[in-house]
Design a protein around this motif. Structure first.
Motif, PDB file in Angstrom:
ATOM      1  N   ALA A  35       0.812  -1.217   0.000  1.00 20.72           N
ATOM      2  CA  ALA A  35       0.000   0.000   0.000  1.00 20.72           C
ATOM      3  C   ALA A  35       0.847   1.269   0.000  1.00 20.72           C
ATOM      4  O   ALA A  35       0.332   2.361  -0.248  1.00 20.72           O
ATOM      5  CB  ALA A  35      -0.930   0.006   1.206  1.00 20.72           C
ATOM      6  N   ALA A  36       2.139   1.131   0.256  1.00 16.41           N
ATOM      7  CA  ALA A  36       3.045   2.285   0.241  1.00 16.41           C
ATOM      8  C   ALA A  36       3.593   2.577  -1.150  1.00 16.41           C
ATOM      9  O   ALA A  36       4.497   3.400  -1.293  1.00 16.41           O
ATOM     10  CB  ALA A  36       4.195   2.067   1.219  1.00 16.41           C
ATOM     11  N   VAL A  37       3.059   1.921  -2.185  1.00 19.01           N
ATOM     12  CA  VAL A  37       3.513   2.184  -3.536  1.00 19.01           C
ATOM     13  C   VAL A  37       3.409   3.688  -3.827  1.00 19.01           C
ATOM     14  O   VAL A  37       2.414   4.324  -3.480  1.00 19.01           O
ATOM     15  CB  VAL A  37       2.679   1.379  -4.565  1.00 19.01           C
ATOM     16  N   PRO A  38       4.444   4.303  -4.410  1.00 19.65           N
ATOM     17  CA  PRO A  38       4.361   5.746  -4.672  1.00 19.65           C
ATOM     18  C   PRO A  38       3.194   6.085  -5.585  1.00 19.65           C
ATOM     19  O   PRO A  38       2.993   5.460  -6.629  1.00 19.65           O
ATOM     20  CB  PRO A  38       5.707   6.045  -5.358  1.00 19.65           C
ATOM     21  N   LEU A  39       2.404   7.070  -5.167  1.00 20.10           N
ATOM     22  CA  LEU A  39       1.274   7.554  -5.947  1.00 20.10           C
ATOM     23  C   LEU A  39       1.560   8.992  -6.374  1.00 20.10           C
ATOM     24  O   LEU A  39       1.724   9.871  -5.518  1.00 20.10           O
ATOM     25  CB  LEU A  39      -0.011   7.503  -5.126  1.00 20.10           C
ATOM     26  N   TYR A  40       1.656   9.210  -7.661  1.00 19.16           N
ATOM     27  CA  TYR A  40       1.909  10.546  -8.203  1.00 19.16           C
ATOM     28  C   TYR A  40       0.558  11.116  -8.604  1.00 19.16           C
ATOM     29  O   TYR A  40      -0.131  10.556  -9.467  1.00 19.16           O
ATOM     30  CB  TYR A  40       2.850  10.446  -9.395  1.00 19.16           C
ATOM     31  N   CYS A  41       0.148  12.213  -7.974  1.00 22.92           N
ATOM     32  CA  CYS A  41      -1.236  12.664  -8.042  1.00 22.92           C
ATOM     33  C   CYS A  41      -1.367  14.122  -8.459  1.00 22.92           C
ATOM     34  O   CYS A  41      -0.564  14.972  -8.071  1.00 22.92           O
ATOM     35  CB  CYS A  41      -1.906  12.506  -6.675  1.00 22.92           C
ATOM     36  N   SER A  42      -2.409  14.397  -9.231  1.00 24.31           N
ATOM     37  CA  SER A  42      -2.796  15.766  -9.538  1.00 24.31           C
ATOM     38  C   SER A  42      -4.315  15.836  -9.496  1.00 24.31           C
ATOM     39  O   SER A  42      -4.994  14.837  -9.244  1.00 24.31           O
ATOM     40  CB  SER A  42      -2.250  16.202 -10.909  1.00 24.31           C
ATOM     41  N   GLY A  43      -4.859  17.014  -9.738  1.00 27.36           N
ATOM     42  CA  GLY A  43      -6.300  17.198  -9.667  1.00 27.36           C
ATOM     43  C   GLY A  43      -6.699  18.051  -8.487  1.00 27.36           C
ATOM     44  O   GLY A  43      -5.941  18.248  -7.543  1.00 27.36           O
ATOM     45  N   ASP A  44      -7.938  18.546  -8.534  1.00 29.18           N
ATOM     46  CA  ASP A  44      -8.385  19.463  -7.480  1.00 29.18           C
ATOM     47  C   ASP A  44      -8.576  18.779  -6.138  1.00 29.18           C
ATOM     48  O   ASP A  44      -8.700  19.445  -5.111  1.00 29.18           O
ATOM     49  CB  ASP A  44      -9.672  20.187  -7.905  1.00 29.18           C
ATOM     50  N   GLY A  45      -8.598  17.453  -6.126  1.00 29.46           N
ATOM     51  CA  GLY A  45      -8.726  16.741  -4.865  1.00 29.46           C
ATOM     52  C   GLY A  45      -7.427  16.151  -4.353  1.00 29.46           C
ATOM     53  O   GLY A  45      -7.421  15.473  -3.323  1.00 29.46           O
ATOM     54  N   ALA A  46      -6.305  16.418  -5.042  1.00 31.50           N
ATOM     55  CA  ALA A  46      -5.034  15.776  -4.676  1.00 31.50           C
ATOM     56  C   ALA A  46      -4.561  16.177  -3.288  1.00 31.50           C
ATOM     57  O   ALA A  46      -4.072  15.329  -2.522  1.00 31.50           O
ATOM     58  CB  ALA A  46      -3.968  16.106  -5.714  1.00 31.50           C
ATOM     59  N   ALA A  47      -4.685  17.445  -2.944  1.00 28.00           N
ATOM     60  CA  ALA A  47      -4.220  17.896  -1.632  1.00 28.00           C
ATOM     61  C   ALA A  47      -5.022  17.246  -0.517  1.00 28.00           C
ATOM     62  O   ALA A  47      -4.475  16.818   0.511  1.00 28.00           O
ATOM     63  CB  ALA A  47      -4.308  19.416  -1.539  1.00 28.00           C
ATOM     64  N   ARG A  48      -6.334  17.155  -0.709  1.00 28.55           N
ATOM     65  CA  ARG A  48      -7.182  16.526   0.300  1.00 28.55           C
ATOM     66  C   ARG A  48      -6.876  15.034   0.406  1.00 28.55           C
ATOM     67  O   ARG A  48      -6.843  14.463   1.509  1.00 28.55           O
ATOM     68  CB  ARG A  48      -8.648  16.741  -0.041  1.00 28.55           C
ATOM     69  N   PHE A  49      -6.647  14.401  -0.714  1.00 28.54           N
ATOM     70  CA  PHE A  49      -6.294  12.976  -0.726  1.00 28.54           C
ATOM     71  C   PHE A  49      -5.022  12.742   0.079  1.00 28.54           C
ATOM     72  O   PHE A  49      -4.947  11.823   0.901  1.00 28.54           O
ATOM     73  CB  PHE A  49      -6.118  12.521  -2.173  1.00 28.54           C
ATOM     74  N   ALA A  50      -4.015  13.592  -0.135  1.00 27.07           N
ATOM     75  CA  ALA A  50      -2.759  13.456   0.598  1.00 27.07           C
ATOM     76  C   ALA A  50      -2.982  13.666   2.093  1.00 27.07           C
ATOM     77  O   ALA A  50      -2.430  12.922   2.924  1.00 27.07           O
ATOM     78  CB  ALA A  50      -1.730  14.451   0.061  1.00 27.07           C
ATOM     79  N   GLU A  51      -3.772  14.649   2.449  1.00 28.14           N
ATOM     80  CA  GLU A  51      -4.019  14.935   3.867  1.00 28.14           C
ATOM     81  C   GLU A  51      -4.699  13.756   4.564  1.00 28.14           C
ATOM     82  O   GLU A  51      -4.363  13.411   5.707  1.00 28.14           O
ATOM     83  CB  GLU A  51      -4.893  16.179   4.008  1.00 28.14           C
ATOM     84  N   LEU A  52      -5.638  13.117   3.855  1.00 29.71           N
ATOM     85  CA  LEU A  52      -6.391  12.021   4.456  1.00 29.71           C
ATOM     86  C   LEU A  52      -5.630  10.698   4.467  1.00 29.71           C
ATOM     87  O   LEU A  52      -5.705   9.938   5.439  1.00 29.71           O
ATOM     88  CB  LEU A  52      -7.716  11.839   3.709  1.00 29.71           C
ATOM     89  N   PHE A  53      -4.898  10.416   3.392  1.00 36.38           N
ATOM     90  CA  PHE A  53      -4.345   9.074   3.234  1.00 36.38           C
ATOM     91  C   PHE A  53      -2.863   8.946   3.595  1.00 36.38           C
ATOM     92  O   PHE A  53      -2.416   7.840   3.903  1.00 36.38           O
ATOM     93  CB  PHE A  53      -4.594   8.572   1.812  1.00 36.38           C
ATOM     94  N   ALA A  54      -2.110  10.022   3.556  1.00 32.92           N
ATOM     95  CA  ALA A  54      -0.699   9.921   3.948  1.00 32.92           C
ATOM     96  C   ALA A  54      -0.538   9.416   5.386  1.00 32.92           C
ATOM     97  O   ALA A  54       0.343   8.588   5.661  1.00 32.92           O
ATOM     98  CB  ALA A  54       0.008  11.258   3.752  1.00 32.92           C
ATOM     99  N   PRO A  55      -1.380   9.866   6.335  1.00 36.93           N
ATOM    100  CA  PRO A  55      -1.240   9.352   7.702  1.00 36.93           C
ATOM    101  C   PRO A  55      -1.551   7.851   7.821  1.00 36.93           C
ATOM    102  O   PRO A  55      -1.219   7.239   8.836  1.00 36.93           O
ATOM    103  CB  PRO A  55      -2.274  10.178   8.489  1.00 36.93           C
ATOM    104  N   LEU A  56      -2.161   7.277   6.783  1.00 40.69           N
ATOM    105  CA  LEU A  56      -2.505   5.855   6.813  1.00 40.69           C
ATOM    106  C   LEU A  56      -1.449   4.992   6.129  1.00 40.69           C
ATOM    107  O   LEU A  56      -1.670   3.802   5.904  1.00 40.69           O
ATOM    108  CB  LEU A  56      -3.855   5.632   6.136  1.00 40.69           C
ATOM    109  N   GLY A  57      -0.312   5.586   5.791  1.00 39.02           N
ATOM    110  CA  GLY A  57       0.767   4.815   5.210  1.00 39.02           C
ATOM    111  C   GLY A  57       0.850   4.883   3.705  1.00 39.02           C
ATOM    112  O   GLY A  57       1.674   4.183   3.099  1.00 39.02           O
ATOM    113  N   PHE A  58       0.030   5.707   3.059  1.00 34.97           N
ATOM    114  CA  PHE A  58       0.112   5.887   1.617  1.00 34.97           C
ATOM    115  C   PHE A  58       1.238   6.880   1.291  1.00 34.97           C
ATOM    116  O   PHE A  58       1.464   7.838   2.039  1.00 34.97           O
ATOM    117  CB  PHE A  58      -1.208   6.412   1.059  1.00 34.97           C
TER     118      PHE A  58
END
Length: 312
Positions: A147-170
């Motif tokens: 689940a720690a596979v690097p995810l390269y992200c863009s889009g208007d929801g990318a910042a929120r995605f990082a805020e929510l999922f980075a603490p879970l090991g993403f």
């Protein structure tokens, strides 16, 4: 739903349940980071798994800690965050179907290996219904990284995605607010990684036919092991402008050699065609006369000429 709401208050759904979705959903289920302790939701409508789900699929889903639902509307009615993880051929229609059921402020995470245009089409559809979109791209294999596979992200929801999922090991890297930006990098990376795979398989299959597999493998790997890949890339670009024609002639000969041992030289012929294309740009004399130049100088010159180059 707002950006400040904690992850434990979110219901997560997966549309499609291939390798990546199974990895992410199992990881999230183990974390228990879903609303009311409920399991991640999963809906599949593919050739292999679709309602009514087989007992084998239900058993596998149970082992992953997920709850199967029988329709996309059923999943969308309950989920706050939805991952689209289907085959590339259906990524746009599935994404648009998801978008049609989006509630305001829902987060849609598209992890499909789609083109930038496809990501933008889905992102626009999600935005039209008030949702936020993440163009998420796996920059490695879940079989290696989990689940720690690097995810390269863009889009208007990318910042929120990082805020929510980075603490879970993403592992999430943001590439900006525009859908398609991250997909373009993923696409071009795949040109190299999948191209290298195809070249290696062709070369080693030929080596096996010629009875020199171990020797060929050593000859391929030892020079690569001795240097950094970034230096190898720089060398390839800088020398291509000088030696493309000579190398193209060599590859034409190698293609004939592969035919002689009984192998169709698919990648070898493609390599020769790519080298002939570089040679026809007519930049060799210019760069040979320079005292120094960089790989960027070569690529800028290639880009300036490539648009006007006639097709072979």
């Amino acid at each position: 739903m707002t950006q400040g709401i904690h992850m434990t208050q979110q219901v997560i759904g997966f549309v499609g349940f291939g390798e990546a979705a199974q990895c992410f959903a199992t990881h999230l289920a183990a974390k228990g980071r879903v609303k009311g302790g409920s399991a991640p939701l999963v809906f599949c409508d593919g050739k292999t798994n679709r309602p009514p789900y087989s007992e084998a699929f239900r058993s596998m889903a149970s082992d992953c800690g997920v709850e199967l639902v029988d329709s996309l509307p059923a999943l969308m009615a309950r989920a706050d965050i939805v991952f689209s993880a289907v085959v590339v051929a259906t990524a746009v229609p599935v994404g648009q179907a998801i978008a049609s059921l989006v509630r305001p402020d829902m987060l849609v995470v598209d992890v499909n290996a789609s083109t930038p245009k496809a990501k933008r089409l889905v992102g626009d559809a999600v935005a039209a219904h008030g949702g936020a979109f993440v163009d998420a791209n796996l920059m490695g294999a879940v079989s290696i990284y989990g689940a720690a596979v690097p995810l390269y992200c863009s889009g208007d929801g990318a910042a929120r995605f990082a805020e929510l999922f980075a603490p879970l090991g993403f592992t999430i890297e943001q590439a900006g607010p525009e859908a398609g930006t991250a997909a373009a990098v993923k696409m071009l990376r795949s040109v190299v990684t999948k191209g290298m795979e195809a070249l290696i398989v062709e070369a080693l299959t030929a080596a096996s036919l010629a009875g020199v597999r171990s020797e060929a493998l050593r000859g391929i790997c030892e020079p690569m092991d001795a240097t950094r890949y970034s230096k190898f890339v720089d060398m390839c670009v800088r020398t291509d402008v000088l030696h493309a024609e000579r190398r193209a002639v060599e590859m034409d000969g190698i293609a004939e050699g592969l035919r002689e041992i009984g192998l169709q030289p698919i990648m070898t012929e493609a390599t020769a065609a790519r080298l002939w294309t570089s040679a026809r740009l007519g930049l060799r004399d210019d760069f040979a006369a320079r005292q120094a130049y960089s790989a960027d100088d070569v690529l800028d010159a290639y880009a300036a000429r490539a648009a006007d180059l006639p097709r072979r």
